[in-house]
Design a protein around this motif. Structure first.
Motif, PDB file in Angstrom:
ATOM      1  N   ALA A  81       0.826  -1.211   0.000  1.00  0.00           N
ATOM      2  CA  ALA A  81       0.000   0.000   0.000  1.00  0.00           C
ATOM      3  C   ALA A  81       0.859   1.259   0.000  1.00  0.00           C
ATOM      4  CB  ALA A  81      -0.934  -0.004   1.214  1.00  0.00           C
ATOM      5  N   VAL A  82       1.889   1.278   0.830  1.00  0.00           N
ATOM      6  CA  VAL A  82       2.723   2.481   0.942  1.00  0.00           C
ATOM      7  C   VAL A  82       3.504   2.726  -0.344  1.00  0.00           C
ATOM      8  CG1 VAL A  82       4.729   3.472   2.116  1.00  0.00           C
ATOM      9  CG2 VAL A  82       2.901   2.417   3.451  1.00  0.00           C
ATOM     10  N   THR A  83       4.235   1.714  -0.820  1.00  0.00           N
ATOM     11  CA  THR A  83       5.082   1.944  -1.991  1.00  0.00           C
ATOM     12  C   THR A  83       4.271   2.189  -3.260  1.00  0.00           C
ATOM     13  OG1 THR A  83       5.295  -0.462  -2.318  1.00  0.00           O
ATOM     14  CG2 THR A  83       7.005   0.637  -1.044  1.00  0.00           C
ATOM     15  N   GLU A  84       3.197   1.432  -3.458  1.00  0.00           N
ATOM     16  CA  GLU A  84       2.401   1.622  -4.675  1.00  0.00           C
ATOM     17  C   GLU A  84       1.682   2.969  -4.675  1.00  0.00           C
ATOM     18  OE1 GLU A  84      -0.149  -1.719  -5.421  1.00  0.00           O
ATOM     19  OE2 GLU A  84       1.523  -3.144  -5.447  1.00  0.00           O
ATOM     20  N   VAL A 116      -5.760  10.559 -13.853  1.00  0.00           N
ATOM     21  CA  VAL A 116      -6.414   9.359 -13.316  1.00  0.00           C
ATOM     22  C   VAL A 116      -6.479   8.276 -14.390  1.00  0.00           C
ATOM     23  CG1 VAL A 116      -8.611   8.411 -12.506  1.00  0.00           C
ATOM     24  CG2 VAL A 116      -7.744  10.544 -11.541  1.00  0.00           C
ATOM     25  N   ALA A 117      -6.853   8.638 -15.608  1.00  0.00           N
ATOM     26  CA  ALA A 117      -6.960   7.655 -16.686  1.00  0.00           C
ATOM     27  C   ALA A 117      -5.604   7.005 -16.977  1.00  0.00           C
ATOM     28  CB  ALA A 117      -7.505   8.318 -17.948  1.00  0.00           C
ATOM     29  N   CYS A 118      -4.553   7.808 -17.073  1.00  0.00           N
ATOM     30  CA  CYS A 118      -3.219   7.278 -17.400  1.00  0.00           C
ATOM     31  C   CYS A 118      -2.688   6.385 -16.287  1.00  0.00           C
ATOM     32  CB  CYS A 118      -2.241   8.426 -17.652  1.00  0.00           C
ATOM     33  SG  CYS A 118      -2.542   9.343 -19.174  1.00  0.00           S
ATOM     34  N   PHE A 165      -1.505   1.154 -13.908  1.00  0.00           N
ATOM     35  CA  PHE A 165      -1.648   0.295 -12.736  1.00  0.00           C
ATOM     36  C   PHE A 165      -2.191  -1.072 -13.142  1.00  0.00           C
ATOM     37  CE2 PHE A 165      -3.537  -0.836  -8.527  1.00  0.00           C
ATOM     38  CZ  PHE A 165      -2.393  -0.661  -7.761  1.00  0.00           C
ATOM     39  N   GLY A 166      -3.174  -1.073 -14.017  1.00  0.00           N
ATOM     40  CA  GLY A 166      -3.715  -2.335 -14.503  1.00  0.00           C
ATOM     41  C   GLY A 166      -2.706  -3.106 -15.326  1.00  0.00           C
ATOM     42  N   ALA A 167      -1.978  -2.415 -16.195  1.00  0.00           N
ATOM     43  CA  ALA A 167      -1.007  -3.084 -17.065  1.00  0.00           C
ATOM     44  C   ALA A 167       0.114  -3.734 -16.266  1.00  0.00           C
ATOM     45  CB  ALA A 167      -0.422  -2.077 -18.057  1.00  0.00           C
ATOM     46  N   LEU A 168       0.546  -3.087 -15.188  1.00  0.00           N
ATOM     47  CA  LEU A 168       1.631  -3.645 -14.391  1.00  0.00           C
ATOM     48  C   LEU A 168       1.220  -4.914 -13.654  1.00  0.00           C
ATOM     49  CD1 LEU A 168       3.374  -0.469 -12.929  1.00  0.00           C
ATOM     50  CD2 LEU A 168       4.149  -1.954 -14.766  1.00  0.00           C
ATOM     51  N   HIS A 169      -0.078  -5.171 -13.530  1.00  0.00           N
ATOM     52  CA  HIS A 169      -0.553  -6.396 -12.885  1.00  0.00           C
ATOM     53  C   HIS A 169      -0.713  -7.546 -13.883  1.00  0.00           C
ATOM     54  CE1 HIS A 169      -1.423  -3.638  -9.579  1.00  0.00           C
ATOM     55  NE2 HIS A 169      -1.570  -4.692  -8.804  1.00  0.00           N
ATOM     56  N   LEU A 170      -0.356  -7.306 -15.153  1.00  0.00           N
ATOM     57  CA  LEU A 170      -0.415  -8.383 -16.140  1.00  0.00           C
ATOM     58  C   LEU A 170       0.595  -9.482 -15.839  1.00  0.00           C
ATOM     59  CD1 LEU A 170      -0.936  -6.559 -19.566  1.00  0.00           C
ATOM     60  CD2 LEU A 170      -2.377  -8.373 -18.601  1.00  0.00           C
ATOM     61  N   ALA A 205      -9.247  -0.425  -8.993  1.00  0.00           N
ATOM     62  CA  ALA A 205      -8.162   0.089  -8.158  1.00  0.00           C
ATOM     63  C   ALA A 205      -7.625   1.404  -8.708  1.00  0.00           C
ATOM     64  CB  ALA A 205      -7.042  -0.941  -8.052  1.00  0.00           C
ATOM     65  N   GLY A 206      -7.262   1.420  -9.992  1.00  0.00           N
ATOM     66  CA  GLY A 206      -6.676   2.629 -10.561  1.00  0.00           C
ATOM     67  C   GLY A 206      -7.600   3.828 -10.517  1.00  0.00           C
ATOM     68  N   VAL A 207      -8.822   3.653 -10.979  1.00  0.00           N
ATOM     69  CA  VAL A 207      -9.775   4.770 -10.990  1.00  0.00           C
ATOM     70  C   VAL A 207     -10.211   5.118  -9.572  1.00  0.00           C
ATOM     71  CG1 VAL A 207     -12.055   5.528 -11.742  1.00  0.00           C
ATOM     72  CG2 VAL A 207     -10.579   4.295 -13.334  1.00  0.00           C
ATOM     73  N   LEU A 208     -10.545   4.098  -8.773  1.00  0.00           N
ATOM     74  CA  LEU A 208     -11.028   4.369  -7.411  1.00  0.00           C
ATOM     75  C   LEU A 208      -9.967   5.058  -6.565  1.00  0.00           C
ATOM     76  CD1 LEU A 208     -13.062   4.155  -5.140  1.00  0.00           C
ATOM     77  CD2 LEU A 208     -12.281   1.810  -4.719  1.00  0.00           C
TER      78      LEU A 208
END
Length: 279
Positions: free
Chosen positions: A132-135, A157-159, A164-169, A186-189
């Motif tokens: 949570a802290v580092t991300e 926010v969009a970028c 954020f989503g791409a890095l979880h691939l 996660a990214g948008v919220l």
């Protein structure tokens, strides 16, 4: 004949370097590398090392903002930090519990006691603190603020959500759908949460409670399985339950996250005000 540089000769160069360092993309990259190195060195250690690493990451963030970006850091001010973190944690806890309950009611989850002791709580909490802290420092503290300064909050926010989503691939069991789901929920919220509160402690608290609650329920966290206080048996279709990837791949939290993010963005728009550090 050579000329020995004097302070007057060096001043223009120093001024130019300072201007370059204060470009948003420059301090963003320096900060992301610094926090990322701390995370890489401590993320796989025992709980105490992970927590020390989280504190070190905050120090690196402050130093980059103070000495490289040349801007104040009200987003990590100590005043009100506990209140904001607890507020965010409450939202994160409610978000996961409501999502898991709805999935269980619809036949996607069934829970049973795992038999694990309280020691598992410390491990799950420590790992969640580190993530949570580092991300949040990298994505909402550095990337979102830098991009907002360049192109505004909506684009930022969009970028950051897509990144954020791409890095979880690369996570276990990840697909294009899981990446898109994480980008939204996660990214948008979390981006909307930051724009609303303008406080890193708030989004850290939300992120921490989200991951910790999932882990203790025995649900995989973005594909990563760890022992929890409960064991979750997945019995429904993957679109409902998230399958082996976990809650983040379910359509339920995607919908709930949008129901939370939209009013946050509206409140952020109404709040207005200058962006911290903008000149």
């Amino acid at each position: 004949m050579s000329t020995t540089p004097t302070p007057q000769n060096a001043q223009p160069r120093d001024g130019r370097m300072r201007r370059i360092a204060r470009l948003p993309l420059v301090w963003m990259l320096i900060g992301v590398v610094g926090v990322g190195v701390v995370s890489a060195l401590t993320a796989s250690g025992p709980p105490v090392v992970i927590i020390v690493g989280a504190a070190a990451a905050i120090a690196v963030y402050w130093a980059v903002m103070r000495f490289v970006a040349g801007r104040p850091t009200p987003e990590i001010a100590r005043a009100g930090a506990r209140r904001e973190a607890l507020f965010g944690a409450g939202i994160g806890l409610g978000f996961v519990l409501v999502s898991a309950l709805l999935i269980a009611i619809l036949g996607g989850y069934s829970f049973s006691w795992s038999g694990n002791g309280l020691s598992v709580v410390l491990t799950v909490a420590a790992v969640s603190i580190g993530a949570a802290v580092t991300e949040e420092l990298m994505f909402r503290g550095l990337a979102l603020q830098a991009l907002e300064q360049l192109w505004g909050g909506r684009v930022a926010v969009a970028c950051t959500a897509l990144l954020f989503g791409a890095l979880h691939l690369g996570n276990p069991g990840a697909t294009l759908w899981t990446s898109l789901a994480i980008a939204v929920e996660a990214g948008v919220l979390l981006g909307a949460a930051y724009l609303w509160r303008r406080n890193i402690w708030f989004v850290m608290g939300l992120h921490f409670a989200w991951n910790t609650t999932e882990g203790l329920l025995g649900i995989p966290v973005s594909g990563h399985v760890s022992p929890g206080l409960l064991t979750t048996e997945v019995t429904g279709p993957a679109l409902l339950s998230g399958g082996g990837f976990g809650l983040e791949a379910s359509i339920v939290p995607v919908v709930i996250s949008l129901l939370l993010a939209v009013p946050m963005l509206v409140l952020a728009q109404r709040r207005g005000g200058p962006v911290p550090g903008r000149r």
